[in-house]
Write a protein that holds these residues in place. Structure first.
Motif, PDB file in Angstrom:
ATOM      1  N   ALA A  26       0.816  -1.216   0.000  1.00 45.79           N
ATOM      2  CA  ALA A  26       0.000   0.000   0.000  1.00 45.79           C
ATOM      3  C   ALA A  26       0.849   1.265   0.000  1.00 45.79           C
ATOM      4  CB  ALA A  26      -0.931  -0.003   1.216  1.00 45.79           C
ATOM      5  N   LYS A  27       1.999   1.219   0.669  1.00 44.86           N
ATOM      6  CA  LYS A  27       2.844   2.408   0.759  1.00 44.86           C
ATOM      7  C   LYS A  27       3.301   2.880  -0.607  1.00 44.86           C
ATOM      8  CE  LYS A  27       7.082   4.202   2.837  1.00 44.86           C
ATOM      9  NZ  LYS A  27       8.254   3.917   3.701  1.00 44.86           N
ATOM     10  N   THR A  28       3.652   1.942  -1.500  1.00 45.01           N
ATOM     11  CA  THR A  28       4.140   2.319  -2.825  1.00 45.01           C
ATOM     12  C   THR A  28       3.055   3.021  -3.634  1.00 45.01           C
ATOM     13  OG1 THR A  28       5.713   0.483  -2.866  1.00 45.01           O
ATOM     14  CG2 THR A  28       5.088   1.433  -4.989  1.00 45.01           C
TER      15      THR A  28
ATOM     16  N   ASP B 112      11.777   4.364  -2.626  1.00 47.67           N
ATOM     17  CA  ASP B 112      10.478   4.134  -3.238  1.00 47.67           C
ATOM     18  C   ASP B 112      10.517   4.568  -4.688  1.00 47.67           C
ATOM     19  OD1 ASP B 112      10.074   6.987  -3.253  1.00 47.67           O
ATOM     20  OD2 ASP B 112       9.361   6.876  -1.186  1.00 47.67           O
ATOM     21  N   SER B 113       9.344   4.592  -5.339  1.00 51.11           N
ATOM     22  CA  SER B 113       9.284   4.893  -6.770  1.00 51.11           C
ATOM     23  C   SER B 113       9.501   6.364  -7.078  1.00 51.11           C
ATOM     24  CB  SER B 113       7.931   4.451  -7.337  1.00 51.11           C
ATOM     25  OG  SER B 113       6.881   5.128  -6.672  1.00 51.11           O
TER      26      SER B 113
ATOM     27  N   GLU C 145       3.709  -1.383  -9.676  1.00 58.16           N
ATOM     28  CA  GLU C 145       4.230  -2.750  -9.777  1.00 58.16           C
ATOM     29  C   GLU C 145       5.641  -2.794 -10.345  1.00 58.16           C
ATOM     30  OE1 GLU C 145      -0.005  -5.168 -10.176  1.00 58.16           O
ATOM     31  OE2 GLU C 145       1.301  -4.995 -11.923  1.00 58.16           O
ATOM     32  N   SER C 146       6.073  -1.723 -11.001  1.00 51.50           N
ATOM     33  CA  SER C 146       7.429  -1.676 -11.551  1.00 51.50           C
ATOM     34  C   SER C 146       8.426  -1.106 -10.548  1.00 51.50           C
ATOM     35  CB  SER C 146       7.460  -0.808 -12.819  1.00 51.50           C
ATOM     36  OG  SER C 146       7.200   0.558 -12.507  1.00 51.50           O
ATOM     37  N   ALA C 147       7.923  -0.636  -9.404  1.00 53.51           N
ATOM     38  CA  ALA C 147       8.800  -0.051  -8.386  1.00 53.51           C
ATOM     39  C   ALA C 147       9.665  -1.142  -7.753  1.00 53.51           C
ATOM     40  CB  ALA C 147       7.964   0.633  -7.308  1.00 53.51           C
ATOM     41  N   PRO C 148      10.860  -0.792  -7.311  1.00 49.68           N
ATOM     42  CA  PRO C 148      11.725  -1.788  -6.662  1.00 49.68           C
ATOM     43  C   PRO C 148      11.054  -2.362  -5.425  1.00 49.68           C
ATOM     44  CG  PRO C 148      12.533   0.457  -6.288  1.00 49.68           C
ATOM     45  CD  PRO C 148      11.466   0.550  -7.334  1.00 49.68           C
ATOM     46  N   LYS C 149      11.104  -3.675  -5.311  1.00 46.41           N
ATOM     47  CA  LYS C 149      10.495  -4.340  -4.170  1.00 46.41           C
ATOM     48  C   LYS C 149      11.433  -4.290  -2.968  1.00 46.41           C
ATOM     49  CE  LYS C 149       6.802  -5.827  -6.388  1.00 46.41           C
ATOM     50  NZ  LYS C 149       7.087  -5.263  -7.703  1.00 46.41           N
ATOM     51  N   ALA C 150      10.860  -4.023  -1.819  1.00 49.83           N
ATOM     52  CA  ALA C 150      11.660  -4.026  -0.597  1.00 49.83           C
ATOM     53  C   ALA C 150      12.125  -5.444  -0.293  1.00 49.83           C
ATOM     54  CB  ALA C 150      10.832  -3.489   0.571  1.00 49.83           C
ATOM     55  N   PRO C 151      13.380  -5.619   0.085  1.00 48.27           N
ATOM     56  CA  PRO C 151      13.880  -6.965   0.377  1.00 48.27           C
ATOM     57  C   PRO C 151      13.188  -7.567   1.592  1.00 48.27           C
ATOM     58  CG  PRO C 151      15.464  -5.295   1.079  1.00 48.27           C
ATOM     59  CD  PRO C 151      14.399  -4.585   0.290  1.00 48.27           C
ATOM     60  N   ASP C 152      13.062  -8.874   1.581  1.00 47.00           N
ATOM     61  CA  ASP C 152      12.442  -9.588   2.703  1.00 47.00           C
ATOM     62  C   ASP C 152      13.507  -9.810   3.770  1.00 47.00           C
ATOM     63  OD1 ASP C 152      10.812 -11.016   4.347  1.00 47.00           O
ATOM     64  OD2 ASP C 152      10.852 -12.864   3.169  1.00 47.00           O
TER      65      ASP C 152
ATOM     66  N   THR D  98      20.972  11.669  -3.900  1.00 52.06           N
ATOM     67  CA  THR D  98      19.654  11.141  -4.276  1.00 52.06           C
ATOM     68  C   THR D  98      19.655  10.675  -5.726  1.00 52.06           C
ATOM     69  OG1 THR D  98      18.553  12.661  -2.736  1.00 52.06           O
ATOM     70  CG2 THR D  98      17.193  11.676  -4.449  1.00 52.06           C
ATOM     71  N   VAL D  99      18.985   9.542  -5.993  1.00 48.58           N
ATOM     72  CA  VAL D  99      18.748   9.070  -7.357  1.00 48.58           C
ATOM     73  C   VAL D  99      17.258   8.766  -7.501  1.00 48.58           C
ATOM     74  CG1 VAL D  99      21.066   8.136  -7.649  1.00 48.58           C
ATOM     75  CG2 VAL D  99      19.263   6.672  -6.726  1.00 48.58           C
ATOM     76  N   LYS D 100      16.818   8.575  -8.740  1.00 48.25           N
ATOM     77  CA  LYS D 100      15.404   8.332  -8.996  1.00 48.25           C
ATOM     78  C   LYS D 100      15.074   6.864  -9.254  1.00 48.25           C
ATOM     79  CE  LYS D 100      14.340  12.946 -10.793  1.00 48.25           C
ATOM     80  NZ  LYS D 100      13.811  13.716 -11.953  1.00 48.25           N
ATOM     81  N   THR D 101      16.050   6.094  -9.734  1.00 47.04           N
ATOM     82  CA  THR D 101      15.780   4.700 -10.072  1.00 47.04           C
ATOM     83  C   THR D 101      16.880   3.800  -9.518  1.00 47.04           C
ATOM     84  OG1 THR D 101      17.006   4.727 -12.167  1.00 47.04           O
ATOM     85  CG2 THR D 101      14.699   5.447 -12.223  1.00 47.04           C
ATOM     86  N   THR D 102      16.572   2.509  -9.389  1.00 47.99           N
ATOM     87  CA  THR D 102      17.555   1.556  -8.891  1.00 47.99           C
ATOM     88  C   THR D 102      18.725   1.404  -9.855  1.00 47.99           C
ATOM     89  OG1 THR D 102      16.257  -0.252  -9.875  1.00 47.99           O
ATOM     90  CG2 THR D 102      15.866   0.249  -7.556  1.00 47.99           C
ATOM     91  N   GLY D 103      18.482   1.641 -11.143  1.00 49.30           N
ATOM     92  CA  GLY D 103      19.538   1.530 -12.128  1.00 49.30           C
ATOM     93  C   GLY D 103      20.650   2.550 -11.949  1.00 49.30           C
ATOM     94  N   GLU D 104      20.380   3.629 -11.199  1.00 46.57           N
ATOM     95  CA  GLU D 104      21.375   4.677 -10.982  1.00 46.57           C
ATOM     96  C   GLU D 104      22.205   4.455  -9.725  1.00 46.57           C
ATOM     97  OE1 GLU D 104      19.645   8.797 -12.017  1.00 46.57           O
ATOM     98  OE2 GLU D 104      17.882   7.614 -11.483  1.00 46.57           O
ATOM     99  N   ILE D 105      21.810   3.474  -8.913  1.00 46.00           N
ATOM    100  CA  ILE D 105      22.458   3.292  -7.612  1.00 46.00           C
ATOM    101  C   ILE D 105      23.940   2.951  -7.757  1.00 46.00           C
ATOM    102  CG2 ILE D 105      22.553   1.829  -5.561  1.00 46.00           C
ATOM    103  CD1 ILE D 105      19.537   1.673  -5.599  1.00 46.00           C
ATOM    104  N   GLY D 106      24.274   1.987  -8.626  1.00 49.04           N
ATOM    105  CA  GLY D 106      25.652   1.552  -8.764  1.00 49.04           C
ATOM    106  C   GLY D 106      26.595   2.687  -9.118  1.00 49.04           C
TER     107      GLY D 106
END
Length: 260
Positions: free
Chosen positions: A37-39, A239-240, A172-179, A198-206
């Motif tokens: 719900a948070k996403t 988050d997204s 649904e395309s947002a990065p899923k939080a790890p379990d 700050t970045v906007k997408t997971t692809g920018e993290i590295g």
């Protein structure tokens, strides 16, 4: 004389229709989104993200002028727009009520059409989150007869569904939080060097982490700090909308400044 009588009869009929026609309009649609719900809530509660999923925000991508005011998200956030496209027109959308991860309610004003109340409800359910969007509008007395010949649910329902589909795709395309399991532990105090960005997408993290660790390395070299352990990264928001990250390295307390 006959024309006057005919007009009076028509006016009387119109007034009678105004009394018997609906005084209120309600339209709603729901869908199931395979995310927490948070996403989904965050994507609605942050008005600047609506262009990524809202049907109405994408009708006129060329000539529409718009601006945002108030906070970035939540209560009081406001979006103003103006477009020559009759389907868009001029108006404002203001977040008027918020319940964290449960509800976002808005006041929608269209110039010449008055104000309506819209909302988004979020509820945990099997398969993810049930999201319901709705609109409530009081019909002015003299406008009520037209409601006898207009199916507002049919007119607006399809657009509601398009926005829900857009929200579903984005959420649904947002990065899923790890379990993971969070455990509190006490550690001895250590000295660290950290830097935020700050970045906007997971692809920018590295790439960002490489830049941040490089920046930290330059500072450590300048002040002759010696690394005392493994590098780390703390994610303060993930988050997204955006990812706020703090990269760091543990260092020994000794160090000398090399530049004046």
């Amino acid at each position: 004389m006959k024309i006057g009588i005919a007009l009076a009869v028509l006016v009387l009929i119109y007034i009678v229709l105004a009394f018997i026609a609906p005084a209120h309009c309600h339209v709603e649609r729901s869908t199931i989104i395979n995310s927490d719900a948070k996403t989904a809530f965050t994507n609605v509660n942050t008005l600047k993200t609506w262009k990524q999923w809202s049907y109405w925000d994408n009708i006129d991508k060329v000539t529409m002028c718009d601006s945002f005011s108030g906070p970035d998200n939540g209560l009081g956030a406001k979006h103003w727009w103006k477009s020559p496209n009759d389907s868009v027109g001029q108006g404002t959308l203001t977040i008027s009520k918020v319940e964290e991860n449960k509800l976002v309610e808005t006041e929608l004003y269209f110039e010449g059409m008055g104000t309506s109340i819209g909302g988004w409800k979020f509820a945990d359910t099997t398969g993810g989150t049930k999201v319901t969007t709705y609109m409530d509008m009081d019909i002015p007395f003299l406008g009520r007869p037209f409601m006898l010949f207009m199916d507002m649910d049919k007119m607006l329902g399809g657009d509601f569904e398009k926005s829900l589909n857009g929200l579903k795709a984005l959420s649904e395309s947002a990065p899923k939080a790890p379990d993971i399991t969070v455990v509190e532990k006490d550690f001895e105090k250590i000295q660290v060097l950290t830097v935020w960005d700050t970045v906007k997408t997971t692809g920018e993290i590295g790439e960002m982490l490489g830049n941040l660790y490089g920046e930290i390395g330059e500072v450590a070299k300048e002040f002759k700090y010696e690394q005392s352990g493994a590098v780390f990264c703390i994610y303060h928001r993930f988050d997204s909308v955006k990812i706020i990250m703090e990269a760091g390295i543990p260092i020994k307390t000794a160090g000398n400044k090399t530049k004046g």
